[in-house]
Design an enzyme around this catalytic site. Structure first.
Site, PDB file in Angstrom:
ATOM      1  N   ASN B 313       0.816  -1.230   0.000  1.00  0.00           N
ATOM      2  CA  ASN B 313       0.000   0.000   0.000  1.00  0.00           C
ATOM      3  C   ASN B 313       0.843   1.272   0.000  1.00  0.00           C
ATOM      4  OD1 ASN B 313       0.914   0.525   2.588  1.00  0.00           O
ATOM      5  ND2 ASN B 313      -0.815  -0.474   3.573  1.00  0.00           N
ATOM      6  N   CYS B 374      -7.709  -2.394  -6.707  1.00  0.00           N
ATOM      7  CA  CYS B 374      -7.009  -2.551  -5.435  1.00  0.00           C
ATOM      8  C   CYS B 374      -8.048  -2.237  -4.380  1.00  0.00           C
ATOM      9  CB  CYS B 374      -5.791  -1.640  -5.374  1.00  0.00           C
ATOM     10  SG  CYS B 374      -6.056   0.060  -5.918  1.00  0.00           S
ATOM     11  N   SER B 375      -7.829  -1.268  -3.524  1.00  0.00           N
ATOM     12  CA  SER B 375      -8.889  -0.933  -2.578  1.00  0.00           C
ATOM     13  C   SER B 375      -9.820   0.100  -3.201  1.00  0.00           C
ATOM     14  CB  SER B 375      -8.294  -0.402  -1.276  1.00  0.00           C
ATOM     15  OG  SER B 375      -7.559  -1.424  -0.642  1.00  0.00           O
ATOM     16  N   ASP B 376      -9.266   1.271  -3.503  1.00  0.00           N
ATOM     17  CA  ASP B 376     -10.103   2.314  -4.078  1.00  0.00           C
ATOM     18  C   ASP B 376      -9.947   2.430  -5.585  1.00  0.00           C
ATOM     19  OD1 ASP B 376     -11.385   3.342  -1.727  1.00  0.00           O
ATOM     20  OD2 ASP B 376      -9.388   3.993  -1.107  1.00  0.00           O
TER      21      ASP B 376
END
Lengths: 756, 607
Positions: B313, B374-376
């Site tokens: 990250n 990914c996450s966002d």
């Protein structure tokens, strides 16, 4: 009968058996194989044994796929001849005439492993007591890896070929068994052309010429031309003027300063085998002082000495380090490769090889500073006087003298410093596998080539030869055909060649020199030895430089040295308790950093480098290497060329260099066109005679073949278009020490952390 | 790569030029010779001497001034003069060092941390609070956003021949890719940013999904970032779609609309299995369930396979670059360079990103559509999709195509430039900051190193982009997303970086460029080939030779000039010469013309 197959268990390795073949093998020779394929044998090449069918695993992926064929062992090579009809290679451009891609010259075999089911075992020679392995894995000195499966051929054939290869590649043998001799007896190698030639330094003329060229003022010694003075000393050599006849023979050449090169200021570089000094006997000490004085007298009464064994790694260190280093490239399979990729940088650092390269370059810069900035004579020494002395003296000359950066100049330098300089090539390679010489095996010459490569990659346009040339040269050391790398010194060479001569009338045996590149490569392949970035110095440049350089530098610098002289003189007159102490004071190794210590920064060398760097770079002037961490690199072409997973298809430096070569060829063509024009115009307008070459050279970039980063060593036909995807990635990044909480945190967390 | 190693691009012209770039002698009045940008104004001229604590040359006495755009320092006594020319946007942190009672030479002054891998220290005399003024001004103008001031891009009056804002037109780019077609449609459902406020207004989605479907899907995707098309393969019609994570949560929620929508993507080119690349390490993806996120489970998405790419990250990347700075600035770690480099993990992260993109590109080449998230979906996702597109599509490897790629995948899809860089913001420890875009440009650089003839642009472009990523001179990298850019009228009130670049395009061009559009480039993601971008990360160090031009490039240009000269001469000769068969010579006038070449040994060009 099998006694020739090895020294057996306890027997000492005394190779007295000169015949190459065992009676068994002779028998099989007489009954030519019908099914088996034979390679095109070279003159004087004899097949010892063979087996068929043998599976050669394909290099691309170490799965169980491969090609069937015949595995043979001759007095020159281990050879695999494929059953498959050879697809005409699209890029045969860079074919070695002596051995092909499936041939391993015997001297090029590094290690042999036996493969048992899932284990692999290093074979060290002798008869195998246990089970014969199903696989034979050969690691080569040029970093190729071969794997052959022996399970498909008859068991006795398999045994025989395995034992034969092990015997001929690993067991002690006599120098006379080396293929070079039967090759030379069966070929007439043409004399190299004398006009534009590599100076071999095997005659008076070459030495005179080199001393003249550098305006050296030393004494050329001819008294050893038939090795009357010493077997250890070169046939011809140069010493300071003040060395007397008596001095020449005193300690069998130990302590005798041998001239290497003269700087334009008049000071010069000398090297010597160090003379053991003892407290009790002051004869050597007096002699050494006399020699130092003689060196000092060469220019301005100044001398600095440097005992390389104090600061540089020993030849054993070099061997150990290289053994670790090369393992990173002898890759048996893809998984192993990607596993080793994880810790690549730290493994590289731990083996210490790059650091040894850096140390040698640093030492050379140090000597360069003495010669160039302080104009003092320098005497480098070590025990043998022909290992690290050769490395350092040749590097110094490469940095200071652009002549040695041309192809012929470089070859002459190797001849002068290494071949005539008495580097023990035979002992260092130990290609005879003598047990008593194991300790003396060390890739010192390769270390030198590595240093040259570093200079080359930092200052490409300064060199007339290419990276490919250096790589090929490093391979050629292991091709047992050339006299260049086969002997320990001048007298050794002369004696053996005379003894091996077929008839005493014809004079000594004429072995080709490695510099006769036509033995290995045709003209077009040799084109790849020249560096398209190199531009010869123009006349304008030369005249400009002349006017810039103070012509009477020697005279100019005299006054300033006047006050130096007394101290120096007094220094020598001072009776110190031991010469060691004297040498100590005058040592130049003031800033040699050992890698683990926290010595103060090497301010002087840094300053010297920075001053040089601040000036505009002149590729025909002095060159210094940058020694910072990121600047010392791995010689990619040499070490990565066979590893499939790291080939950049359609990329790599060659992509750019081939474009430059292409344009260069075009420009050259245009110019000759212009020249022809000029000629025809002067000859009464006879009309343009345009003789365009019908057979245009295969143009690298234009040909349909896509080059890869391992060009020219591997052709692209082998490549699949699938990308290499790193495996075992997860083990790699262990963020444990990198604050594990960071790794698990959200990118854009709901609550930002408090500002620390 | 060896011939290019010691300094490649002509880097002398960059904005944040280091102390080594400019060395004019100081004969005019102090600081009189600086050309300010249109719209740039001096804010303070410090008339007293200030000392720049140069880590390479030691303490240098000189004068300094600050404008609304830059901090400028020029040494008085060093010869040649040392200058510092630092855009204020580059400054990440300003601190006072030492107090009025500090003893020791040069212990009282300012410590400036820059975003471009360097620190600057200035020492002042202790008497008369000499530091206060300069500190206050610097603090105010280096962090205008924190002080309610406009960033310089809004004050600049620069004019260029070309308007860089016209480089990227979404519809044109879709049309270039052959969109819309019978399987993919263009939707304006996000015209007012109501579907997703961090997405662009124009989106390409499966033909068979209605705008209503999109709204439903957006409810199940983090921040409404639904899967949309980024790139389509001309021949096999495989697509790269990008999105954010599904909102699965602890309870393992499912969403029929989302499942059906992903299946529509799969269906569009008849792919048997859709591959979903989750850029994160699987542990992180699992951990995300706790905060409502997660990943596509096997049960719910039966026609999809999920692959984790193990890229870390933004926090890990930030720490990694910080460590890298520690070993290269001010001095390059000497004794254990390689193991120090390894311990920063920077190149290992690069390796993971590149190998992730290789996998995406490989899947697409094989005819399978992929979804990347990914996450966002605005950091790692942008890295992966844009690198894969760079491998697949030669258009993006041209000077203009690359600009389009950045505008499209990074700027329009809402990579949070403002948060990641912290433009004009004083909060230097903000955890949202991270060098994700720098890392991406590094990956591009690695590709250009491995394929030196495949890119139309040169290293200078990459360095220029990174310089202006921080400088705030152009509007290009301001704000987090398109909606914010619209609100702040970026396009009408600021100048685009591409105006500068395209107005002097030739200086950003790679002379070795050989167009091969259809070719897929697969770089080798092995540590053996990845190298530290020395000419960017260590460019402030004078020991790193900054060549104007790489020697290879220089040689090439010289040869080109020579060829032209010879051609001209030959032409002249042929005019006087009546020989009819000499005309074919002009054939070889194009650089890549396949003219047969005659081989001449020992012939050397005279320079």
């Amino acid at each position: 009968m099998l006694s020739s197959l090895g020294s057996g268990g306890g027997k000492t390795a005394k190779p007295s058996f000169v015949s190459y073949v065992t009676p068994e093998e002779i028998k099989s020779e007489k009954e030519p194989y019908k099914k088996e394929n034979q390679p095109d044998l070279l003159p004087g090449e004899v097949v010892f044994c063979s087996a068929c069918p043998v599976l050669k695993y394909s290099q691309d992926d170490m799965s169980q796929r491969g090609v069937f064929g015949t595995l043979l062992c001759t007095n020159f090579r281990v050879s695999f001849v494929s059953d498959e009809v050879q697809v005409e290679e699209t890029c045969k451009l860079f074919k070695n005439k002596l051995y092909g891609e499936n041939d391993i010259p015997l001297a090029c075999v590094d290690n042999i492993y036996g493969g048992y089911e899932d284990k692999k075992k290093l074979i060290t020679g002798g008869l195998l007591k246990n089970k014969y392995p199903s696989k034979i894995i050969v690691h080569c000195k040029d970093l190729r890896v071969f794997q052959f499966s022996l399970t498909y051929s008859k068991e006795e054939d398999a045994k025989k070929i395995f034992q034969g290869i092990v015997h001929h590649c690993l067991e002690p043998k006599s120098l006379r068994c080396v293929y070079a001799f039967s090759y030379c007896e069966n070929t007439t190698s043409p004399e190299m052309q004398r006009k534009e030639r590599t100076m071999l330094f095997d005659c008076l003329e070459d030495w005179t010429q080199d001393m003249k060229r550098t305006k050296g003022n030393c004494r050329l010694v001819t008294e050893n031309s038939s090795f009357e003075l010493s077997q250890k000393l070169p046939q011809f050599f140069i010493v300071p003027l003040n060395v007397t006849d008596e001095d020449l023979v005193k300690f069998q050449g130990n302590g005798l300063p041998m001239w290497c090169w003269s700087h334009h200021s008049g000071c010069a570089l000398f090297k010597t085998a160090s003379l053991p000094l003892s407290q009790e006997d002051n004869v050597p000490q007096t002699y050494m002082e006399k020699m130092l004085t003689a060196v000092a007298h060469n220019h301005l009464y100044s001398v600095k000495t440097e005992d390389l064994s104090d600061t540089l790694p020993t030849i054993q260190d070099i061997q150990l380090s290289y053994n670790k280093f090369k393992q990173f490239f002898l890759i048996d399979n893809t998984t192993e490769f990607w596993m080793s990729d994880m810790k690549w940088f730290s493994s590289l650092e731990n083996c210490g090889w790059l650091d040894m390269i850096r140390q040698c370059l640093l030492k050379a810069v140090e000597v360069v500073e003495c010669l160039e900035k302080e104009n003092t004579n320098v005497l480098i020494m070590e025990e043998s006087g022909s290992d690290l002395c050769c490395v350092i003296s040749s590097l110094v000359q490469l940095m200071l003298d652009p002549h040695y950066r041309t192809l012929l100049g470089f070859q002459s330098l190797v001849q002068k410093e290494w071949v005539a300089g008495g580097h023990a090539f035979l002992d260092r390679s130990n290609q005879l596998h003598l047990k008593e010489k194991v300790e003396s095996q060390s890739p010192v010459f390769l270390l030198f080539l590595e240093c040259v490569w570093q200079l080359h990659q930092q200052h490409g346009p300064a060199f007339q030869f290419s990276e490919t040339y250096l790589t090929v040269l490093s391979d050629s050391v292991h091709v047992p055909v050339f006299a260049t790398f086969l002997f320990n010194n001048d007298s050794h060479r002369a004696n053996v060649l005379r003894a091996e001569s077929p008839s005493s009338q014809r004079g000594p045996l004429n072995c080709p020199s490695v510099w006769d590149w036509s033995v290995q490569f045709d003209c077009r392949a040799q084109d790849l030895f020249t560096n398209p970035l190199y531009a010869q110095k123009t006349k304008q440049d030369r005249s400009q430089r002349k006017s810039h350089r103070p012509k009477h530098q020697r005279q100019l610098s005299l006054p300033s040295s006047a006050f130096k002289t007394p101290t120096k003189k007094g220094f020598f007159k001072d009776e110190a308790d031991s010469l060691k102490k004297i040498l100590g004071v005058k040592r130049i190794s003031r800033w040699m950093l050992s890698p683990s210590s926290d010595f103060p920064p090497m301010s002087s060398i840094k300053e010297f480098y920075e001053t040089w760097q601040a000036k505009p770079l002149d590729y025909h002037g002095m060159l210094l290497p940058c020694l910072d961490g990121p600047s010392i690199r791995v010689w990619m072409q040499r070490y990565l060329r066979w590893i499939h997973d790291v080939q950049i298809l359609g990329g790599g430096p060659v992509a750019v260099l081939s474009k430059v070569s292409e344009l260069l060829a075009e420009v050259q063509e245009l110019r000759s066109e212009l020249d022809r024009h000029a000629r025809t115009v002067t000859s009464n307008h006879r009309g343009a005679i345009r003789t365009r070459a019908k057979t245009a050279p295969e143009n690298l970039a234009r040909s349909s073949v896509r080059l890869s980063s391992s060009f020219p060593f591997v052709t692209s036909r082998n490549w699949s278009f699938k990308p290499a995807i790193p495996t075992s990635m997860l083990q790699s990044l262990m963020m444990s020490e990198v604050a594990g909480d960071l790794a698990s945190r959200e990118d854009d967390g709901s609550e930002p952390e408090t500002v620390v | 790569m060896y011939f290019l190693m010691d300094g490649c691009g002509p880097l002398n012209h960059r904005v944040g030029s280091g102390p080594w770039a400019s060395r004019e002698s100081l004969k005019m009045g102090p600081l009189a010779d600086v050309t300010l940008l249109p719209g740039e104004e001096r804010v303070i001229e410090h008339d007293k001497d200030i000392i720049y604590m140069c880590p390479f040359n030691g303490a240098l006495k000189g004068k300094v001034f600050i404008t609304n755009y830059r901090l400028y320092f020029k040494s008085a006594d060093a010869d040649p003069a040392v200058t510092l020319n630092v855009p204020l946007g580059v400054i990440g942190r300003v601190e006072k060092m030492g107090g009025a009672s500090s003893r020791g030479e040069n212990s009282y002054g300012l410590d400036i941390t820059c975003k471009d891998m360097r620190n600057l220290r200035f020492a002042l005399k202790q008497e008369g609070h000499s530091r206060r003024d300069i500190f206050d001004i610097l603090f105010r103008y280096a962090f205008p956003v924190s002080h309610g001031l406009p960033v310089f891009a809004y004050l600049s009056q620069e004019k260029y021949e070309e308007n860089g804002w016209n480089v990227f037109k979404p519809m044109e780019e879709f049309r270039r890719q052959g969109l819309p077609n019978e399987k993919w449609r263009i939707t304006f459902v996000n015209e007012t940013y109501e579907l997703c406020d961090t997405y662009p207004t124009i989106l390409a989605v499966p033909f068979r999904s209605s705008d209503e479907d999109l709204r439903k899907v957006s409810a199940f995707r983090s921040r409404g970032r639904i899967p949309v098309l980024s790139w389509i393969h001309r021949e096999n019609q495989a697509v790269i779609c990008r999105c954010s994570q599904p909102l699965v949560g602890m309870s393992g929620k499912r969403n029929k609309d989302d499942e059906r929508y992903l299946d529509l993507i799969r269906e569009a080119n008849g792919t048997a299995k859709l591959t979903i690349y989750d850029a994160r390490p699987s542990v992180n993806a699992v951990a995300n369930k706790a905060t409502g996120g997660g990943y596509e489970g096997d049960d719910a998405y039966q026609n999809a396979e999920l692959v984790f790419l193990d890229i870390h990250n933004i926090h890990v990347m930030r720490e990694s670059l910080k460590k890298l700075k520690d070993i290269v600035y001010p001095n390059v770690e000497e004794s254990h360079w390689l193991s120090s480099l390894e311990s920063t993990h920077w190149l290992e992260h690069i390796k993971l990103v590149i190998s992730g993109a290789i996998q995406v590109a490989d899947k697409i080449s094989g005819g399978n559509s992929v979804v990347v998230h990914c996450s966002d979906g605005w950091d790692r996702t942008a890295q992966l999709t844009s690198l894969a597109m760079l491998m697949l599509d030669g258009h993006y490897r041209t000077l203009r195509g690359f600009q389009v790629l950045l505008e499209k995948e990074w700027i329009s899809f809402g990579h949070k430039f403002a948060s990641r860089i912290g433009h004009g913001d004083k909060n230097h420890a903000d955890q949202d900051r991270s060098p994700i875009f720098v890392q991406f440009i590094d990956c591009v650089w690695q590709m250009t190193k491995q394929f030196p003839t495949a890119f139309e642009f040169n290293e200078r472009l990459l360095v220029t982009i990174l310089d202006h990523l921080f400088s705030c001179r152009f509007g290009t990298f301001l704000y987090n997303c398109e909606s914010a850019r619209d609100t702040n009228e970026v396009r009408s009130k600021t100048v685009s970086l591409w105006s500068l670049v395209n107005s002097e395009a030739s200086s950003y061009q790679n002379p070795f460029y050989t167009p091969e559009c259809s070719r897929v480039l697969y770089p080798v993601a092995s540590m053996r080939h990845l190298e530290l971008w020395v000419t960017y990360y260590i460019r402030w160090n004078p020991r790193i030779r900054q060549q104007q031009q790489s020697p290879v490039e220089q040689r090439y240009m010289e040869l080109l000039a020579l060829r032209d000269e010879y051609l001209k001469k030959l032409e002249e000769l042929q005019l006087t010469d009546s020989s009819p068969n000499s005309s074919h010579l002009s054939n070889s006038s194009t650089p890549n013309a396949a003219s047969p070449t005659q081989h001449i040994t020992h012939l050397h060009t005279p320079f």
